[in-house]
Design an enzyme around this catalytic site. Structure first.
Site, PDB file in Angstrom:
ATOM      1  CE  LYS A  64      -4.060  -2.154   1.955  1.00  0.00           C
ATOM      2  NZ  LYS A  64      -3.751  -3.377   2.705  1.00  0.00           N
TER       3      LYS A  64
ATOM      4  CD  GLN B 186      -4.034  -4.526   6.242  1.00  0.00           C
ATOM      5  OE1 GLN B 186      -3.592  -3.629   5.550  1.00  0.00           O
ATOM      6  NE2 GLN B 186      -4.957  -5.370   5.823  1.00  0.00           N
TER       7      GLN B 186
ATOM      8  CG  ASP C  87     -10.003  -0.054   4.838  1.00  0.00           C
ATOM      9  OD1 ASP C  87      -9.780  -0.332   3.643  1.00  0.00           O
ATOM     10  OD2 ASP C  87      -9.366  -0.542   5.787  1.00  0.00           O
TER      11      ASP C  87
END
Ligand code: NAP
Length: 246
Positions: free
Chosen positions: A4, A48, A71
């Site tokens: 990422k 995450q 997200d």
């Protein structure tokens, strides 16, 4: 380097990777999130998952400022998505919608079967495909581990989207001739012929199914890169939103 971070670098975004020890307490993580929420130099961030067992994932997702939730996991983002309001749509479903749009897949009035009902893939996917939008306007069936007649339902799909994490679960007999097949699954399977010792396998038996369908996404190289691109798109959207608000 983390993928990422590399993706951000490639498109010219500044990014940081904050690694916390596995024994970080919930309070410490919440404090870190609060700092990121308040930091005016940060347009968006993700935590995450999965998180260590001692941390309540729901509590963490709730703590993220919805305006920085790139997200798209927060209840505010999910609620807005359900109501068709502008928001951050979670990256994998967002990437799949983009893929359907780019390949001009006709979804209107089609029967879309989504296999798997997770909060991050199956459920939002089923909502997006049923919305009055393009892509969208499909008639959607969401199936899961308690669904009887799975094979029969899959065989009736014009568009089959599979997100269960079971390698090669969908075989040729479960796919209609000419269907569009989107394979979200990624599972590491041991493979001694590879230097890494493993290979990535999707939920669909690609080699057998590819001759029967009109479109199919490979694993790796299909939904995965679209997910990464969609996360960048959400981040760009966050930057534009914050810039407008200044
Ligand atoms: P998840 O949270 O583990 O959920 C799996 C879903 O599949 C559950 O709803 C489960 O049903 C259903 N399921 C399991 N076995 C089934 C069966 N035999 N028949 C029907 N349904 C079944 O999974 P996820 O987070 O959505 O991830 C799914 C897969 O996609 C994984 O391989 C993951 O690595 C991959 N993934 C890929 C990307 C990408 O960027 N390409 C992104 C996210 C996830 P129940 O609810 O009844 O248990």
């Amino acid at each position: 380097m983390n993928n990422k971070v590399l993706d951000c670098r490639q498109v010219g975004f500044e990014s940081s990777l904050i690694r916390l020890p596995a024994d970080v307490t919930e309070a410490q993580l919440l404090h870190r999130i609060d700092q990121l929420n308040r930091d005016k130099n940060i347009d968006g961030f993700i935590v995450q998952v999965p998180l260590p067992k001692h941390i309540d994932e729901d509590k963490i997702i709730l703590a993220i400022d919805p305006l920085k939730d790139v997200d798209g996991f927060s209840p505010a983002s999910v609620g807005r998505m359900c109501l068709g309001m502008p928001t951050f749509v979670s990256a994998t479903p967002n990437g799949i919608m983009e893929l359907l749009a780019r390949y001009q897949v006709d979804t209107v009035g089609k029967h879309c079967v989504v296999v798997g009902r997770s909060n991050i893939v199956g459920t939002p996917m089923s909502i997006l495909m049923s919305r009055n939008s393009n892509p969208g306007n499909a008639t959607v069936t969401l199936v899961h581990s308690r669904t009887p007649n799975m094979a029969e339902i899959c065989r009736s799909a014009d568009i089959l989207i599979v997100a269960i994490g079971k390698p090669n679960f969908i075989n040729e007999s479960m796919v209609k001739e000419g269907a569009v097949v989107i394979d979200v699954g990624i599972t590491r399977v041991e493979d001694s012929s590879r230097a890494s010792g493993f290979r990535l396998v999707g939920d669909v038996e690609f080699e057998a199914v590819k001759n029967k369908c009109s479109f199919i996404t490979p694993v790796p190289g299909g939904v995965g890169p679209m997910t990464r691109a969609a996360l960048l798109l959400n981040t760009l959207k966050a930057q534009a939103m914050h810039h407008q608000a200044d």
